[in-house]
Design a protein around this motif. Structure first.
Motif, short mmCIF file in Angstrom:
data_model
loop_
_atom_site.label_atom_id
_atom_site.label_comp_id
_atom_site.label_asym_id
_atom_site.label_seq_id
_atom_site.Cartn_x
_atom_site.Cartn_y
_atom_site.Cartn_z
N GLU A 1 -14.52 -12.67 12.53
CA GLU A 1 -15.65 -11.78 12.26
C GLU A 1 -16.99 -12.45 12.59
OE1 GLU A 1 -17.49 -9.09 8.59
OE2 GLU A 1 -15.70 -10.31 8.28
N THR B 1 -15.01 -7.81 14.28
CA THR B 1 -14.20 -8.32 13.17
C THR B 1 -13.06 -9.21 13.65
OG1 THR B 1 -12.89 -6.28 13.20
CG2 THR B 1 -14.74 -6.40 11.64
N THR C 1 -14.03 -3.75 16.09
CA THR C 1 -15.32 -3.71 15.39
C THR C 1 -15.23 -2.77 14.19
OG1 THR C 1 -16.21 -1.86 16.70
CG2 THR C 1 -16.60 -4.09 17.53
N THR C 2 -16.07 -3.04 13.21
CA THR C 2 -16.28 -2.13 12.09
C THR C 2 -17.78 -1.91 11.98
OG1 THR C 2 -14.32 -2.91 10.90
CG2 THR C 2 -15.99 -1.77 9.61
#
Length: 196
Positions: A124, A76, A70-71
């Protein structure tokens, strides 16, 4: 003159602030990696028959492992592996239940001796849709699936109810069999639990 100097100082300060001279550096994106809690994750399926024997069967399949990246709490990328040999119906079929489970695992359907796992990769998450690739029986099927994800502390949850299309799957059970056809469009109820 003093007023002019004061004005120029104020203007210069405002210009520096507007250009970020005194602004704090933009926060770096927060990247995290999660590991699937296979024992807490579930995948329920429902398949449909069309023809003389119209009806449906439902069941489960277990997860082996998986990861998610994750971002800023947005997925993602990632992947999960399913144990094809665990596929089983939850229908109340009496003595026929074991026969159906064996049927699902033999070459008529998922040929689990030759293909013991099902591999899923995804990209994503955007606008509630997760680009997903499922590799089953040596063939890849791609589709965007609707899911929701939430982060709570060190835990990431991914849930969704969707239909995945396996049209073209190379399995006799999904082809025309006499007057009965098992549709390659399968309904799923997904609940993934990931932890840091």
């Amino acid at each position: 003159m003093k007023n002019l100097n004061l004005f120029l100082f104020a203007a210069g300060t405002a210009l520096l602030t507007a250009c970020g001279g005194s602004a704090e550096k933009a926060a770096e994106p927060v990247v995290a990696t999660y590991t699937l809690d296979a024992s807490a994750s579930t995948l329920e399926w429902t398949g449909f028959k069309k023809g003389v024997e119209e009806g449906q069967h439902s069941g489960t399949i277990n997860f082996v492992s998986g990861t998610a990246e994750t971002t800023d709490d947005v997925i993602t990328s990632g992947s999960v592996t399913l144990d094809a040999k665990s596929i089983a119906t939850t229908d109340e079929l009496g003595p026929a239940k074991d026969a159906l489970n064996g049927h699902l695992q033999n070459p008529d359907f998922f040929d689990t001796e030759k293909y013991p796992t099902i591999e899923v990769t995804y990209g994503e998450l955007k606008d509630g849709k997760l680009p997903t690739t499922v590799k089953v029986l040596g063939t890849e099927f791609k589709q965007d699936v609707e899911v929701a994800s939430t982060v709570n502390g060190d835990q990431l949850n991914v849930t969704g109810k969707f239909t995945f299309d396996f049209e073209g799957i190379t399995s006799p059970g999904f082809g025309a069999g006499g007057e009965t056809r098992i549709l390659p469009q399968i309904d799923f109820n997904l609940n993934l639990v990931f932890k840091k």
